[in-house]
Write a protein that holds these residues in place. Structure first.
Motif, PDB file in Angstrom:
ATOM      1  N   ALA A  42       0.807  -1.221   0.000  1.00 25.05           N
ATOM      2  CA  ALA A  42       0.000   0.000   0.000  1.00 25.05           C
ATOM      3  C   ALA A  42       0.840   1.271   0.000  1.00 25.05           C
ATOM      4  CB  ALA A  42      -0.925   0.003   1.219  1.00 25.05           C
ATOM      5  N   ARG A  43       2.143   1.162   0.165  1.00 22.63           N
ATOM      6  CA  ARG A  43       2.995   2.330   0.267  1.00 22.63           C
ATOM      7  C   ARG A  43       3.320   2.875  -1.121  1.00 22.63           C
ATOM      8  NH1 ARG A  43       7.838   0.148   3.871  1.00 22.63           N
ATOM      9  NH2 ARG A  43       8.519   2.317   3.728  1.00 22.63           N
ATOM     10  N   HIS A  44       2.971   4.146  -1.372  1.00 25.31           N
ATOM     11  CA  HIS A  44       3.212   4.785  -2.668  1.00 25.31           C
ATOM     12  C   HIS A  44       2.628   3.942  -3.810  1.00 25.31           C
ATOM     13  CE1 HIS A  44       5.988   7.409  -0.499  1.00 25.31           C
ATOM     14  NE2 HIS A  44       6.592   6.333  -0.027  1.00 25.31           N
ATOM     15  N   ALA A  45       1.453   3.391  -3.605  1.00 20.84           N
ATOM     16  CA  ALA A  45       0.894   2.414  -4.544  1.00 20.84           C
ATOM     17  C   ALA A  45       0.682   3.001  -5.932  1.00 20.84           C
ATOM     18  CB  ALA A  45      -0.414   1.853  -3.993  1.00 20.84           C
ATOM     19  N   GLN A  46       0.073   4.162  -6.025  1.00 18.40           N
ATOM     20  CA  GLN A  46      -0.207   4.744  -7.335  1.00 18.40           C
ATOM     21  C   GLN A  46       1.074   5.140  -8.055  1.00 18.40           C
ATOM     22  OE1 GLN A  46      -3.187   4.773  -8.899  1.00 18.40           O
ATOM     23  NE2 GLN A  46      -3.749   3.532  -7.124  1.00 18.40           N
ATOM     24  N   GLU A  47       2.035   5.673  -7.308  1.00 20.17           N
ATOM     25  CA  GLU A  47       3.303   6.037  -7.923  1.00 20.17           C
ATOM     26  C   GLU A  47       4.007   4.806  -8.487  1.00 20.17           C
ATOM     27  OE1 GLU A  47       2.446   9.096  -4.726  1.00 20.17           O
ATOM     28  OE2 GLU A  47       2.298   6.917  -4.944  1.00 20.17           O
ATOM     29  N   ALA A  75      17.879  -6.683 -20.732  1.00 18.51           N
ATOM     30  CA  ALA A  75      17.636  -5.626 -19.747  1.00 18.51           C
ATOM     31  C   ALA A  75      17.497  -6.243 -18.357  1.00 18.51           C
ATOM     32  CB  ALA A  75      16.380  -4.835 -20.093  1.00 18.51           C
ATOM     33  N   ALA A  76      17.858  -5.454 -17.372  1.00 15.41           N
ATOM     34  CA  ALA A  76      17.585  -5.792 -15.973  1.00 15.41           C
ATOM     35  C   ALA A  76      16.775  -4.651 -15.396  1.00 15.41           C
ATOM     36  CB  ALA A  76      18.877  -5.972 -15.189  1.00 15.41           C
ATOM     37  N   VAL A  77      15.579  -4.976 -14.888  1.00 13.81           N
ATOM     38  CA  VAL A  77      14.728  -3.987 -14.230  1.00 13.81           C
ATOM     39  C   VAL A  77      14.858  -4.228 -12.734  1.00 13.81           C
ATOM     40  CG1 VAL A  77      12.411  -3.044 -13.986  1.00 13.81           C
ATOM     41  CG2 VAL A  77      13.164  -3.935 -16.201  1.00 13.81           C
ATOM     42  N   ILE A  78      15.464  -3.280 -12.057  1.00 15.44           N
ATOM     43  CA  ILE A  78      15.876  -3.479 -10.673  1.00 15.44           C
ATOM     44  C   ILE A  78      15.129  -2.519  -9.748  1.00 15.44           C
ATOM     45  CG2 ILE A  78      17.815  -3.495  -9.067  1.00 15.44           C
ATOM     46  CD1 ILE A  78      18.024  -5.656 -11.163  1.00 15.44           C
ATOM     47  N   GLY A  79      14.396  -3.076  -8.797  1.00 12.34           N
ATOM     48  CA  GLY A  79      13.849  -2.284  -7.711  1.00 12.34           C
ATOM     49  C   GLY A  79      14.889  -2.140  -6.625  1.00 12.34           C
ATOM     50  N   VAL A  80      14.999  -0.964  -6.022  1.00  7.65           N
ATOM     51  CA  VAL A  80      16.049  -0.682  -5.051  1.00  7.65           C
ATOM     52  C   VAL A  80      15.458  -0.104  -3.777  1.00  7.65           C
ATOM     53  CG1 VAL A  80      17.735  -0.265  -6.887  1.00  7.65           C
ATOM     54  CG2 VAL A  80      16.447   1.667  -5.940  1.00  7.65           C
ATOM     55  N   ASP A  81      16.256  -0.095  -2.715  1.00 11.12           N
ATOM     56  CA  ASP A  81      15.868   0.577  -1.470  1.00 11.12           C
ATOM     57  C   ASP A  81      16.402   1.996  -1.422  1.00 11.12           C
ATOM     58  OD1 ASP A  81      14.423  -1.593  -0.310  1.00 11.12           O
ATOM     59  OD2 ASP A  81      16.330  -2.570   0.151  1.00 11.12           O
ATOM     60  N   GLY A  82      17.398   2.285  -2.240  1.00  7.77           N
ATOM     61  CA  GLY A  82      17.939   3.626  -2.317  1.00  7.77           C
ATOM     62  C   GLY A  82      18.761   3.781  -3.579  1.00  7.77           C
ATOM     63  N   ILE A  83      18.831   5.013  -4.089  1.00  3.13           N
ATOM     64  CA  ILE A  83      19.710   5.295  -5.224  1.00  3.13           C
ATOM     65  C   ILE A  83      20.222   6.721  -5.075  1.00  3.13           C
ATOM     66  CG2 ILE A  83      17.731   5.878  -6.719  1.00  3.13           C
ATOM     67  CD1 ILE A  83      19.513   4.831  -9.081  1.00  3.13           C
ATOM     68  N   VAL A  91      13.901   1.145 -11.069  1.00  8.07           N
ATOM     69  CA  VAL A  91      12.564   1.664 -10.771  1.00  8.07           C
ATOM     70  C   VAL A  91      12.516   1.999  -9.289  1.00  8.07           C
ATOM     71  CG1 VAL A  91      11.333   0.565 -12.671  1.00  8.07           C
ATOM     72  CG2 VAL A  91      11.744  -0.747 -10.601  1.00  8.07           C
ATOM     73  N   ALA A  92      12.243   3.277  -8.977  1.00  8.38           N
ATOM     74  CA  ALA A  92      12.297   3.727  -7.581  1.00  8.38           C
ATOM     75  C   ALA A  92      11.397   4.928  -7.400  1.00  8.38           C
ATOM     76  CB  ALA A  92      13.731   4.091  -7.196  1.00  8.38           C
ATOM     77  N   ASP A  93      10.495   4.865  -6.414  1.00  5.20           N
ATOM     78  CA  ASP A  93       9.676   6.040  -6.134  1.00  5.20           C
ATOM     79  C   ASP A  93      10.544   7.115  -5.496  1.00  5.20           C
ATOM     80  OD1 ASP A  93       9.339   6.080  -3.085  1.00  5.20           O
ATOM     81  OD2 ASP A  93       8.709   4.040  -3.542  1.00  5.20           O
ATOM     82  N   SER A  94      10.017   8.333  -5.441  1.00  3.43           N
ATOM     83  CA  SER A  94      10.811   9.500  -5.049  1.00  3.43           C
ATOM     84  C   SER A  94      11.377   9.409  -3.640  1.00  3.43           C
ATOM     85  CB  SER A  94       9.960  10.767  -5.189  1.00  3.43           C
ATOM     86  OG  SER A  94       8.752  10.658  -4.438  1.00  3.43           O
ATOM     87  N   SER A  95      10.756   8.626  -2.756  1.00  2.00           N
ATOM     88  CA  SER A  95      11.262   8.508  -1.385  1.00  2.00           C
ATOM     89  C   SER A  95      12.625   7.827  -1.329  1.00  2.00           C
ATOM     90  CB  SER A  95      10.267   7.739  -0.512  1.00  2.00           C
ATOM     91  OG  SER A  95      10.209   6.365  -0.886  1.00  2.00           O
ATOM     92  N   ALA A 101       9.603  13.546  -7.346  1.00  3.11           N
ATOM     93  CA  ALA A 101      11.053  13.512  -7.230  1.00  3.11           C
ATOM     94  C   ALA A 101      11.635  14.922  -7.246  1.00  3.11           C
ATOM     95  CB  ALA A 101      11.646  12.681  -8.370  1.00  3.11           C
ATOM     96  N   ASP A 102      12.597  15.159  -6.385  1.00  3.05           N
ATOM     97  CA  ASP A 102      13.266  16.452  -6.288  1.00  3.05           C
ATOM     98  C   ASP A 102      13.991  16.759  -7.601  1.00  3.05           C
ATOM     99  OD1 ASP A 102      15.107  18.551  -5.769  1.00  3.05           O
ATOM    100  OD2 ASP A 102      15.200  18.015  -3.660  1.00  3.05           O
TER     101      ASP A 102
END
Length: 261
Positions: free
Chosen positions: A72-77, A176-184, A214-218, A243-244
Motif C-alpha cells: 500500500a505504500r506509494h501504490a499509485q506512484e 535488460a535488468a529492471v531493478i527495484g532498489v531501497d535507495g539510489i 525503478v524507484a519512487d521518489s522517497s 522527485a526532487d
C-alpha cells in the motif's frame, strides 16, 4: 484507517524505534487502545513482533517489512513507474526482474501488455527472476517464458538468494535488468537493505545490456547498507513526479536517463 494500513504503520514505527507502546500507537493512529492491542496480538502470532505488557518490541525480521505489508505504500506512484518501465521492454527480450513491490508491478504490467499477448513471437518475452511471487503470477501466461534462479528463499521479500543463484545468472545474457532498489544516490549508486539480495541484483546488472532502476521518489538521494552497483552502471531511472528536480539533475549529469512519471 483500514487494518493493513494500521499494520504498515505499526511495523514501520517498530522498525524506526525498536519498541512501541499501546497508548502511543493509539494516539498516533487515532484508534482505540483495544484496536491496537488486537493488531499487536495478530502481528505477534505471525512472528512479526514480540508482545510486551505495554506494547511490542522489535523482532529479528521487523527491520525489513515483508512484501505483503508494503504493497500500500506509494501504490499509485509505483503503478505508474511500473507501466513506464514495462513499455521500455521490446518484444522478444530477455529481462531480469528482482523482487519487491515495484518490480512486481512491472511484472504485472508486462503481463497486461496487449502487444505481447498478441505477438507471434514465442515467447513474447522471457523473464528471469529470483522472486517466487513474480514467477507464480507469470507462470500462467503462455506468451511469457519464466526462468527462476536457484537459491534460498527470504520470507520478507520472497526472493531467492545465496550462492546457488549465481549458477544460472553466470550462464545467461540479458537484454535488460529492471531493478527495484531501497535507495539510489549519485555517490553511493543503487543500494539495498539486505546484502544477499544486493548480491543477486549485482549479478543481474552485470549480465544486462541495459539497466533500468525503478524507484519512487522517497528512495532518491538515499544510500542503504548494501551496494548493488555504481551509478555509471544505471542507464535509466524511472521515478514519480514528486522527485526532487535537483536530485534528478544530478542523475542526468551522471549520465542517467531520468523519467518522472
Amino acid at each position: 484507517m483500514p487494518r493493513h494500513e494500521r499494520w504498515n504503520a505499526l511495523l514501520e514505527a517498530l522498525a524506526r524505534d525498536g519498541q512501541l507502546g499501546v497508548e502511543q500507537a493509539a494516539a498516533e493512529l487515532g484508534v482505540s487502545t483495544a484496536t491496537i492491542r488486537r493488531d499487536l496480538d495478530e502481528l505477534a502470532e505471525q512472528r512479526m513482533l514480540t508482545r510486551t505488557r505495554g506494547g511490542a518490541v522489535l523482532t529479528s525480521v521487523s527491520y525489513d517489512l515483508p512484501l505483503r505489508y508494503k504493497t500500500a505504500r506509494h501504490a499509485q506512484e509505483k503503478l505508474r513507474i511500473a507501466r513506464a518501465a514495462a513499455e521500455l521492454i521490446d518484444i522478444g527480450s530477455v529481462v531480469a526482474l528482482n523482487g519487491g513491490t515495484t518490480s512486481t508491478e512491472v511484472a504485472r504490467s508486462l503481463a497486461e501488455r496487449d502487444d505481447l499477448a498478441d505477438s507471434s513471437a514465442s515467447p513474447a518475452v522471457t523473464i528471469v527472476t529470483n522472486a517466487l511471487n513474480i514467477a507464480n503470477e507469470l507462470a500462467v501466461r503462455p506468451h511469457i517464458k519464466i526462468v527462476v534462479t536457484g537459491g534460498v528463499a527470504r520470507p520478507q521479500s520472497y526472493e531467492l538468494v545465496g550462492p546457488l543463484t549465481s549458477g544460472l545468472l553466470d550462464l545467461i545474457t540479458l537484454d535488460a535488468a529492471v531493478i527495484g532498489v531501497d535507495g539510489i544516490d549519485v555517490r553511493y549508486g543503487a543500494t539495498a537493505h539486505n546484502e544477499s539480495e544486493a548480491g543477486v541484483n549485482t549479478l543481474m546488472v552485470g549480465r544486462a545490456r541495459r539497466v533500468i532502476v525503478v524507484a519512487d521518489s522517497s528512495k532518491l538521494g538515499v544510500g542503504t547498507f548494501a551496494r548493488i552497483c555504481s551509478i555509471d552502471k544505471v542507464d535509466v531511472l524511472i521515478t514519480d513526479q514528486a522527485a526532487d528536480p535537483e536530485i534528478c539533475a544530478e542523475f542526468v549529469s551522471a549520465g542517467v536517463q531520468v523519467h518522472r512519471v
